[in-house]
Motif scaffolding. Structure first.
Motif, PDB file in Angstrom:
ATOM      1  N   UNK A  82       8.947 -11.629  -3.145  1.00  0.00           N
ATOM      2  CA  UNK A  82       8.270 -10.725  -4.074  1.00  0.00           C
ATOM      3  C   UNK A  82       6.806 -11.115  -4.235  1.00  0.00           C
ATOM      4  N   UNK A  83       6.553 -12.421  -4.335  1.00  0.00           N
ATOM      5  CA  UNK A  83       5.178 -12.892  -4.462  1.00  0.00           C
ATOM      6  C   UNK A  83       4.367 -12.583  -3.213  1.00  0.00           C
ATOM      7  N   UNK A  84       4.976 -12.748  -2.038  1.00  0.00           N
ATOM      8  CA  UNK A  84       4.265 -12.484  -0.788  1.00  0.00           C
ATOM      9  C   UNK A  84       3.872 -11.017  -0.669  1.00  0.00           C
ATOM     10  N   UNK A  85       4.803 -10.118  -1.017  1.00  0.00           N
ATOM     11  CA  UNK A  85       4.477  -8.686  -0.966  1.00  0.00           C
ATOM     12  C   UNK A  85       3.444  -8.332  -2.036  1.00  0.00           C
ATOM     13  N   UNK A  86       3.573  -8.941  -3.223  1.00  0.00           N
ATOM     14  CA  UNK A  86       2.605  -8.681  -4.278  1.00  0.00           C
ATOM     15  C   UNK A  86       1.202  -9.133  -3.903  1.00  0.00           C
ATOM     16  N   UNK A  87       1.100 -10.290  -3.275  1.00  0.00           N
ATOM     17  CA  UNK A  87      -0.202 -10.799  -2.855  1.00  0.00           C
ATOM     18  C   UNK A  87      -0.809  -9.918  -1.774  1.00  0.00           C
ATOM     19  N   UNK A  88       0.023  -9.453  -0.838  1.00  0.00           N
ATOM     20  CA  UNK A  88      -0.475  -8.563   0.214  1.00  0.00           C
ATOM     21  C   UNK A  88      -0.963  -7.242  -0.378  1.00  0.00           C
ATOM     22  N   UNK A  89      -0.255  -6.759  -1.406  1.00  0.00           N
ATOM     23  CA  UNK A  89      -0.657  -5.509  -2.048  1.00  0.00           C
ATOM     24  C   UNK A  89      -1.992  -5.656  -2.761  1.00  0.00           C
ATOM     25  N   UNK A  90      -2.211  -6.813  -3.374  1.00  0.00           N
ATOM     26  CA  UNK A  90      -3.413  -7.015  -4.181  1.00  0.00           C
ATOM     27  C   UNK A  90      -4.637  -7.405  -3.359  1.00  0.00           C
ATOM     28  N   UNK A  91      -4.451  -7.834  -2.131  1.00  0.00           N
ATOM     29  CA  UNK A  91      -5.540  -8.318  -1.277  1.00  0.00           C
ATOM     30  C   UNK A  91      -6.154  -7.135  -0.525  1.00  0.00           C
ATOM     31  N   UNK A  92      -7.395  -6.788  -0.853  1.00  0.00           N
ATOM     32  CA  UNK A  92      -8.025  -5.626  -0.222  1.00  0.00           C
ATOM     33  C   UNK A  92      -8.392  -5.859   1.231  1.00  0.00           C
ATOM     34  N   UNK A  93      -8.287  -7.089   1.711  1.00  0.00           N
ATOM     35  CA  UNK A  93      -8.502  -7.325   3.142  1.00  0.00           C
ATOM     36  C   UNK A  93      -7.275  -6.950   3.964  1.00  0.00           C
ATOM     37  N   UNK A  94      -6.146  -6.734   3.284  1.00  0.00           N
ATOM     38  CA  UNK A  94      -4.897  -6.367   3.955  1.00  0.00           C
ATOM     39  C   UNK A  94      -4.724  -4.853   3.891  1.00  0.00           C
ATOM     40  N   UNK A  95      -4.567  -4.230   5.054  1.00  0.00           N
ATOM     41  CA  UNK A  95      -4.350  -2.788   5.097  1.00  0.00           C
ATOM     42  C   UNK A  95      -2.920  -2.426   5.484  1.00  0.00           C
ATOM     43  N   UNK A  96      -2.267  -3.268   6.270  1.00  0.00           N
ATOM     44  CA  UNK A  96      -0.919  -2.995   6.765  1.00  0.00           C
ATOM     45  C   UNK A  96      -0.101  -4.273   6.652  1.00  0.00           C
ATOM     46  N   UNK A  97       1.187  -4.114   6.308  1.00  0.00           N
ATOM     47  CA  UNK A  97       2.091  -5.256   6.167  1.00  0.00           C
ATOM     48  C   UNK A  97       3.222  -5.096   7.164  1.00  0.00           C
ATOM     49  N   UNK A 149      -8.034   5.542   2.546  1.00  0.00           N
ATOM     50  CA  UNK A 149      -7.313   6.597   3.261  1.00  0.00           C
ATOM     51  C   UNK A 149      -5.837   6.255   3.387  1.00  0.00           C
ATOM     52  N   UNK A 150      -5.528   5.017   3.753  1.00  0.00           N
ATOM     53  CA  UNK A 150      -4.132   4.614   3.910  1.00  0.00           C
ATOM     54  C   UNK A 150      -3.404   4.649   2.579  1.00  0.00           C
ATOM     55  N   UNK A 151      -4.058   4.163   1.528  1.00  0.00           N
ATOM     56  CA  UNK A 151      -3.434   4.197   0.210  1.00  0.00           C
ATOM     57  C   UNK A 151      -3.200   5.637  -0.250  1.00  0.00           C
ATOM     58  N   UNK A 152      -4.170   6.501  -0.030  1.00  0.00           N
ATOM     59  CA  UNK A 152      -4.018   7.886  -0.451  1.00  0.00           C
ATOM     60  C   UNK A 152      -2.856   8.567   0.231  1.00  0.00           C
ATOM     61  N   UNK A 153      -2.719   8.356   1.536  1.00  0.00           N
ATOM     62  CA  UNK A 153      -1.609   8.953   2.281  1.00  0.00           C
ATOM     63  C   UNK A 153      -0.282   8.400   1.792  1.00  0.00           C
ATOM     64  N   UNK A 154      -0.201   7.078   1.636  1.00  0.00           N
ATOM     65  CA  UNK A 154       1.059   6.462   1.211  1.00  0.00           C
ATOM     66  C   UNK A 154       1.459   6.960  -0.181  1.00  0.00           C
TER      67      UNK A 154
END
Length: 254
Positions: free
Chosen positions: A37-52, A210-215
């Motif tokens: 849960x922490x790993x996914x949360x950190x990826x969500x909050x990090x604006x350098x990450x676009x895809x997981x 763009x990716x966030x808007x589509x998702x």
């Protein structure tokens, strides 16, 4: 992160999350739920990450819930510990995954059992190894479906195939996973992760807004139904633990 969850930036904009408990076929215990849960949360909050991208270490994607820990918790606390796993561990991971507003890709490298199967319905793209096999043994174990699979599997597979999967717990092959729209493509085992990461890198060239808007638009109509299914499944699971139903001993083949 501990050695249960491994994270790395595989390429610009791509975060790779690996379930890394191969000695237990990447089965989730309470600690692993929290770490994932922490790993996914950190990826969500990090604006350098676009895809997981998520995958498993070793021969399995994940065998789902750690039945040994669940059974031990139930024996030690008259079910309170098992309820804790249902109330704390599992929902924390699901909340993190369902809240993602970035593309999520699954690379299913082997056996995907229980949560290993139902988690795939929350991914945007799923690639499976040709040797991968999937199943949900809920009826066999006498427990309700999870991860909103009571809603998402009929939506994805159609009513009759979802019913067959949920009622029988039969193994689903990689070829069937593609035919039934569980997965987009089956890949040779040694090419799987490379295919998933290449597609992730291609998607990551787009802007994050763009990716966030589509998702978010894709999720908008589905979220109320998923939330309702998660709530109903949690209630059913909690009620089940208060009955004479026993938590099954784990099987070698799971």
């Amino acid at each position: 992160m501990s050695n249960r969850i491994r994270t790395e930036d595989a390429s610009p904009g791509v975060r790779l999350i690996t379930f890394d408990r191969p000695e237990a076929r990447n089965a989730f215990d309470l600690a692993m739920y929290a770490e994932a849960a922490a790993a996914f949360g950190e990826a969500a909050a990090d604006d350098s990450v676009r895809v997981i991208v998520m995958t498993g270490a070793g021969a399995a994607f994940t065998a789902g819930q750690d039945l040994r820990e669940l059974a031990a918790l139930a024996r030690a606390s008259d079910g309170d510990g098992a309820r804790d796993m249902a109330a704390l561990g599992f929902p924390a991971l699901l909340n993190a995954v369902t809240a993602l507003d970035k593309p999520l890709i699954a690379a299913v490298n082997g056996a995907a059992v229980g949560l290993g199967f139902t988690l795939l319905a929350h991914a945007d793209l799923v690639y499976v190894a040709e040797s991968a096999r999937l199943r949900v043994p809920f009826a066999e174990y006498g427990v309700p479906p999870e991860a909103a699979s009571s809603y998402l599997l009929p939506q994805r597979l159609g009513w009759q195939r979802a019913a067959q999967v949920l009622f029988t717990g039969d193994w689903v092959s990689a070829a069937d996973a593609v035919e039934w729209d569980i997965a987009l493509r089956a890949c040779p085992d040694d090419e799987l992760l490379g295919v998933a990461l290449t597609e992730a890198a291609r998607i990551a060239r787009a802007s994050l807004p763009a990716l966030r808007g589509i998702k978010r638009l894709m999720q908008a109509w589905q979220h109320p139904h998923v939330d309702a299914a998660l709530s109903a499944e949690a209630d059913a699971y909690t009620a089940q633990l208060g009955t004479t139903t026993t938590i099954p001993a784990p099987k070698g083949s799971r």
